[in-house]
Every structure is written in C-alpha cells, then in structure tokens.
Design a protein around this motif. Sequence first.
Motif, PDB file in Angstrom:
ATOM      1  N   GLY A  52       0.777  -1.235   0.000  1.00  0.00           N
ATOM      2  CA  GLY A  52       0.000   0.000   0.000  1.00  0.00           C
ATOM      3  C   GLY A  52       0.807   1.283   0.000  1.00  0.00           C
ATOM      4  O   GLY A  52       0.440   2.252   0.672  1.00  0.00           O
ATOM      5  N   VAL A  53       1.909   1.314  -0.756  1.00  0.00           N
ATOM      6  CA  VAL A  53       2.672   2.556  -0.871  1.00  0.00           C
ATOM      7  C   VAL A  53       1.888   3.561  -1.720  1.00  0.00           C
ATOM      8  O   VAL A  53       0.871   3.214  -2.331  1.00  0.00           O
ATOM      9  CB  VAL A  53       4.059   2.299  -1.508  1.00  0.00           C
ATOM     10  N   ASN A  54       2.377   4.785  -1.765  1.00  0.00           N
ATOM     11  CA  ASN A  54       1.710   5.800  -2.587  1.00  0.00           C
ATOM     12  C   ASN A  54       1.936   5.525  -4.065  1.00  0.00           C
ATOM     13  O   ASN A  54       0.998   5.525  -4.863  1.00  0.00           O
ATOM     14  CB  ASN A  54       2.228   7.194  -2.238  1.00  0.00           C
ATOM     15  N   SER A  55       3.218   5.270  -4.429  1.00  0.00           N
ATOM     16  CA  SER A  55       3.517   5.024  -5.839  1.00  0.00           C
ATOM     17  C   SER A  55       4.683   4.066  -5.985  1.00  0.00           C
ATOM     18  O   SER A  55       5.574   4.006  -5.127  1.00  0.00           O
ATOM     19  CB  SER A  55       3.840   6.342  -6.560  1.00  0.00           C
ATOM     20  N   ALA A  87       4.980  -4.836 -17.241  1.00  0.00           N
ATOM     21  CA  ALA A  87       4.695  -5.173 -15.843  1.00  0.00           C
ATOM     22  C   ALA A  87       3.676  -4.236 -15.206  1.00  0.00           C
ATOM     23  O   ALA A  87       2.929  -4.647 -14.307  1.00  0.00           O
ATOM     24  CB  ALA A  87       5.985  -5.159 -15.034  1.00  0.00           C
ATOM     25  N   VAL A  88       3.631  -2.980 -15.644  1.00  0.00           N
ATOM     26  CA  VAL A  88       2.789  -1.976 -14.982  1.00  0.00           C
ATOM     27  C   VAL A  88       1.319  -2.395 -14.868  1.00  0.00           C
ATOM     28  O   VAL A  88       0.753  -2.395 -13.761  1.00  0.00           O
ATOM     29  CB  VAL A  88       2.917  -0.601 -15.681  1.00  0.00           C
ATOM     30  N   GLN A  92      -0.776  -3.144 -11.435  1.00  0.00           N
ATOM     31  CA  GLN A  92      -1.890  -2.271 -11.082  1.00  0.00           C
ATOM     32  C   GLN A  92      -3.129  -3.058 -10.683  1.00  0.00           C
ATOM     33  O   GLN A  92      -3.884  -2.658  -9.797  1.00  0.00           O
ATOM     34  CB  GLN A  92      -2.213  -1.349 -12.258  1.00  0.00           C
ATOM     35  N   ILE A  93      -3.314  -4.213 -11.313  1.00  0.00           N
ATOM     36  CA  ILE A  93      -4.461  -5.065 -10.987  1.00  0.00           C
ATOM     37  C   ILE A  93      -4.399  -5.524  -9.529  1.00  0.00           C
ATOM     38  O   ILE A  93      -5.438  -5.675  -8.867  1.00  0.00           O
ATOM     39  CB  ILE A  93      -4.493  -6.298 -11.926  1.00  0.00           C
ATOM     40  N   VAL A  98      -2.721   1.984  -5.515  1.00  0.00           N
ATOM     41  CA  VAL A  98      -1.321   2.394  -5.649  1.00  0.00           C
ATOM     42  C   VAL A  98      -1.091   2.883  -7.078  1.00  0.00           C
ATOM     43  O   VAL A  98      -1.525   2.243  -8.036  1.00  0.00           O
ATOM     44  CB  VAL A  98      -0.361   1.232  -5.323  1.00  0.00           C
ATOM     45  N   ARG A  99      -0.384   3.990  -7.213  1.00  0.00           N
ATOM     46  CA  ARG A  99      -0.066   4.527  -8.538  1.00  0.00           C
ATOM     47  C   ARG A  99       1.171   3.809  -9.068  1.00  0.00           C
ATOM     48  O   ARG A  99       2.265   3.998  -8.556  1.00  0.00           O
ATOM     49  CB  ARG A  99       0.171   6.037  -8.447  1.00  0.00           C
TER      50      ARG A  99
END
Length: 321
Positions: A52-55, A87-88, A92-93, A98-99
């Motif tokens: 759960g980091v910001n980005s 990978a992005v 994201q899924i 998280v951004r």
Amino acid sequence: MVEFTEDEAALYDRQIRLWGVDAQRALRSANVLVKRCGPLGAEVCKNIVLSGVNSLTLFDPRIVQEEHSATNFLLRTQTGDSFADTAVPNLQILNPLVRVTSTVEDLSKDTIGQYSVVCITDGTHEEYSALNDLCREHGVSFLACNTWGMAGFMFQDAGAKFKFIAEKSKVHKEQKGADQGATKRRKVDSGEKKDKKEEEEEEDGYEQREASFVTYRDAGEATKLKFSSPSVLIAQGLLRGVTDIGQYCREAAEKINAKHVPDDLLQNLEGAIVPICAIVGGMASQEIIKIVSKKDPPIVNSFYYDGLSGAGIIENTRSSS
C-alpha cells in the motif's frame, strides 16, 4: 497527515492491525522506484504494491521475449514491449489504490529526490556502488539484491543514523560503541526532554532506537570480514565479475579460515530459480517496509541466502579500513 479513505481502511485492515496506523500511513506516503523487474524484481514489486505505498515506479527498458514469461509472472501478457511497460498493468491489478508507472529516464541527481527508497536488482558491484553513493548524497534509502541459481544476496543503506521504533527488549544492555553499525538503543542525555510521541511509544512498550549503515562502497570485501559463509563468498565474487567463482571462493576461504564452498552449491549458480527469487525478494520488500514505516529493527546491512541448505545469514559487512 495522510488520512485513509473508506476503501483504503477496508483494504489495509489486516496490515493496520499488524503494524499499526502510523506505519500504514507512512507507507501510504512513500514513493518507491525499482530498477529491473526480472524474476527477482517482480517479487519485490508485487509485495510493495500489496503493502500500500503511494507510488511504485519501474525502470527496465529491456524488451520482453517469449522465454521471459517462464519465470516472471509480470511478463505473461505480451512480448515486444519493455519489461517496465509490460509489468505496470499486471501490478496495477493487484492494488488499484497504488499509482504504478514506468519511466524511461534512469536515475540522476535531478530525478532521485522524488523517491523514498530506490531498489535495484540484478546489478553489479560497480553499479551498486555508484547508485548507493547517489542515494546517500540525496538522502534516499538504497537497497540492492541479486540471485544466482540457488544463492541470493541483499544489501541496504538507510543512512548513517536511521531512527526507528521497536518493542522494548526484556534485558536492557548498553551496547559498546566499537560496532557502530549494530542497531543500538538511543541514548538520552539527562538534560534532554522527550517529545510527546516518544513518551507514548514508551508507554505502549516501544522505544526509539538507532541503526547506523554504511554505503555499499564501504561495506568491505569477503576477505576482510570477521565472519563469513559460503553464500557470502559467492555473492561477493559474482558481484565483482569473477569468472572462476570456484577458485575465488577457495582462495577467499583460506584467507579468512572459513569453510570451503560446497561443490553442489557452486554447480547451481545459473539462471533464476523462482522460489529463491521469492525468498530474497520477500526479504527485500520486508526491509523496504521497515525503512519506510520506521518500525521494527532493520537488517544491518546484508542478507545472504544458500538455497541448498536453506540457511539465511545476516552479516554486518563493514570495511575495516
């Protein structure tokens, strides 16, 4: 102060119960960059996104080939694009809150300041030395990790004076100042006043401590270490580009009167073995969480893993010179 939305509070409920609201709040403010998302980097990225980091920003311009999907769960959707771009969406899924982004711009003095932690995987001695120096100069925590078949390695530098909180130990002992790298309890002068947060932490059974790290460049070679093990010798030899790792390990072991590296281990140092990547990547992401949340004692400063024996070893590697 970061406040949680209703969705965040529900998603991170178990984590908040595990390490507390303040730690999760710190994670929610953190910006992490991972350089190279191969099989090892994929494990780190997955765990960091779920925390759960910001980005999370990925830098890996290598082009995905069909064979890469066999050992990397983040690269199973398409070929022809870069590792990072592929990978992005798969990351994201895992956590829409998280951004997750990719970048084509390598780290420099102009870009590094936006990150809380930089993690680089599958690098070399020279690359780690240069990037750690850049991170230290700009106050960014640095972490590096590698795997070679059945062997693994991790190193981190969170700064010369890294303060964190940890549960009070049952036996309070003053640690001698000879080993400045060992985690030590913060000494408070008689005239120094504690702030409100420190008093609350002590009442809750926690205390503030301090750990001292050195940079990768100053960590020292295996032949200078007081304690060593087969995995230490393997990692330090391969990171320095040694071609005959068996000969290097034998000579290094003799210099420090250490046990010789088993032939079985020397014969299993090729390729990426997914379970080994999962173990080392799990350790690396755990340390990133500790650094960001400033809770619980971090590893000072290296972790080595021998997949044949299942032994994980922590070494406070520090040059004697």
